[in-house]
Design a protein around this motif. Structure first.
Motif, short mmCIF file in Angstrom:
data_model
loop_
_atom_site.label_atom_id
_atom_site.label_comp_id
_atom_site.label_asym_id
_atom_site.label_seq_id
_atom_site.Cartn_x
_atom_site.Cartn_y
_atom_site.Cartn_z
N GLU A 83 24.42 -4.32 41.38
CA GLU A 83 24.08 -4.00 40.75
C GLU A 83 24.52 -3.24 39.67
N LEU A 84 26.13 -3.00 39.62
CA LEU A 84 27.29 -3.41 38.84
C LEU A 84 27.31 -4.06 37.46
N GLU A 85 26.48 -6.35 38.26
CA GLU A 85 26.86 -6.44 37.93
C GLU A 85 25.58 -6.37 36.28
N ALA A 86 24.78 -6.65 36.74
CA ALA A 86 23.67 -5.89 36.49
C ALA A 86 24.23 -4.68 35.09
N THR A 87 24.53 -3.56 36.22
CA THR A 87 25.19 -2.68 35.03
C THR A 87 25.66 -2.97 33.63
N THR A 88 26.94 -3.81 33.88
CA THR A 88 27.38 -4.01 33.05
C THR A 88 27.19 -5.15 31.54
N ALA A 89 26.05 -5.82 32.92
CA ALA A 89 25.15 -6.93 31.58
C ALA A 89 24.68 -5.44 29.75
N ASP A 90 23.95 -4.70 30.88
CA ASP A 90 23.49 -3.96 29.97
C ASP A 90 24.49 -3.04 28.62
N LEU A 91 25.75 -2.74 29.83
CA LEU A 91 26.23 -2.07 28.40
C LEU A 91 26.85 -2.67 27.85
N ALA A 92 27.39 -4.45 28.18
CA ALA A 92 27.58 -5.28 27.12
C ALA A 92 26.84 -5.13 25.92
N ALA A 93 25.10 -5.76 26.50
CA ALA A 93 24.22 -5.83 25.39
C ALA A 93 24.47 -4.67 24.38
N GLN A 94 24.58 -3.87 24.74
CA GLN A 94 24.97 -2.16 23.87
C GLN A 94 25.57 -1.74 23.27
N VAL A 95 26.65 -2.55 23.79
CA VAL A 95 27.86 -2.48 23.08
C VAL A 95 27.65 -3.38 21.25
N GLU A 96 27.62 -4.23 22.26
CA GLU A 96 26.90 -5.17 20.94
C GLU A 96 26.26 -5.17 19.65
N ARG A 97 25.47 -4.44 19.91
CA ARG A 97 24.03 -4.04 19.42
C ARG A 97 24.90 -2.95 18.11
N LEU A 98 26.17 -1.89 18.76
CA LEU A 98 26.59 -0.93 18.44
C LEU A 98 27.50 -1.31 17.67
N ASN A 99 27.91 -2.34 17.39
CA ASN A 99 29.86 -2.98 16.88
C ASN A 99 28.82 -3.87 15.87
N GLY A 100 27.28 -4.68 15.58
CA GLY A 100 27.18 -5.24 14.18
C GLY A 100 26.86 -3.71 13.63
N ARG A 101 26.57 -4.37 12.04
CA ARG A 101 25.54 -2.76 10.90
C ARG A 101 24.27 -3.41 10.87
N HIS A 102 23.41 -2.73 11.31
CA HIS A 102 22.47 -2.83 11.61
C HIS A 102 21.62 -1.38 10.20
N TRP A 103 20.38 -1.67 9.46
CA TRP A 103 19.88 -0.83 8.65
C TRP A 103 18.36 -0.27 9.44
#
Length: 340
Positions: A267-287
């Protein structure tokens, strides 16, 4: 070697005796009065012991120094003892141990031996035994006034009578709520009622010793469990089998805990993967939509313009932007002077 009990303060019962790891008892053929209500072996108790596979050997004792009353007392007590043996389902060809329950002197021994000689007229010498410390037992055997020996560690000074059949230790154990003395049978035939000669036919002394050693290894010293393995809920030491069962139970518990931990880790691994994906999206420039539809092309055009601008200064024939600004300033100054 077999391990057994003797007791006078109550009747623990065959089931409790077997559960505690003992398989024989030495029981009294005389009553104990109000202070020792459980001293006398009764027919009902004897039946219960036999039903649970507990062997019975017999002892006669009224008072500690009764044997000092000599020959006649031995006759009286032997008759009463034999009658109680038969009443409880015992056999006339089995010995009775008579107690010298005190520190007897050599002078006392004459009367002790006389008592035993009196008992022999009733039971036969082959069925006369003595209970006592090292010296009283040894002297009776040497005088051939007794053929069976139940030696207690009390009044023995650490000496061992090698001819003894039963050894009463100084250790006590509470069984079925009754405080009992712990005994060790050191001969295959120690006077138990259920002994028959053919019991030895298929087992040599060496084999019997091996079997007894295995029994001790499994159940611990005195069949009382092994202190190294811990205790049960009642505070008794665990036997090897009990310890193994406890270890297996604990292993099962640990396996269950491991399953739970693996589930939590997943469960922690799945949660960590979701957080990593969100961080990656937030760090990029999106219109925002619908501008995000042209985000890719616009970014490409911007990159090309920036590249073109950086190359303009390197093209031949184009004026330097800084120089042009300086020339313009000079021309303005000349024109100003001409007009003046």
């Amino acid at each position: 070697m077999r391990f057994g009990l003797d007791y006078a303060g109550g009747r623990p019962g065959g089931a409790a005796i077997r559960a505690a790891g003992f398989d024989f008892v030495v029981r009294y053929l005389s009553p104990g009065g109000p202070t020792l209500p459980g001293k006398l072996l009764t027919p009902a108790e004897a039946d219960d012991l036999r039903a649970h596979g507990v062997s019975i050997a017999a002892n006669w004792e009224t008072t500690a120094t009764r044997m000092l009353d000599g020959y006649g007392a031995g006759i009286v007590d032997a008759r009463a003892g034999l009658a109680q043996v038969l009443r409880c389902g015992g056999r006339a060809d089995r010995p009775i141990y008579f107690s010298a329950d005190f520190d007897a002197t050599p002078q006392d021994q004459q009367r002790i031996n006389a008592y035993l000689d009196g008992a022999a007229t009733v039971l036969g010498l082959a069925n006369v035994g003595i209970y006592g410390g090292f010296w009283s037992v040894s002297r009776a055997l040497d005088a051939d006034s007794a053929r069976w020996a139940w030696q207690t560690d009390a009044w023995s000074g650490g000496n061992i009578e090698t001819r003894r059949n039963i050894h009463q230790t100084l250790r006590q154990q509470t069984v079925g709520g009754v405080v009992c003395d712990v005994n060790v049978a050191e001969t295959t035939d120690f006077g138990q009622w259920d002994y028959f000669a053919q019991e030895d036919a298929d087992v040599t002394p060496e084999q019997d010793a091996v079997l007894r050693d295995i029994q001790v290894q499994l159940r611990g010293p005195g069949l009382a469990g092994w202190p190294q393995l811990g205790t049960d809920a009642e505070g008794h030491y665990l036997t090897l089998v009990d310890g193994l069962a406890s270890a297996l139970t604990r292993i099962g518990e640990l396996e269950g805990e491991c399953v739970e931990l693996r589930t939590e880790i997943s469960e922690l691994e799945a949660t960590t993967a979701d957080l990593a994906a969100q961080v990656e999206r937030l760090n990029g420039r999106h219109w925002p939509w619908p501008l995000s539809l042209i985000e890719g092309p616009a970014t490409l055009v911007g990159d090309r313009l920036a590249r073109l601008e950086s190359l303009l200064s390197d093209l031949p024939g184009l004026p330097d932007r800084g120089a042009g600004m300086r020339d313009s300033s000079s021309s303005g100054a000349l024109e100003s002077r001409s007009s003046r």
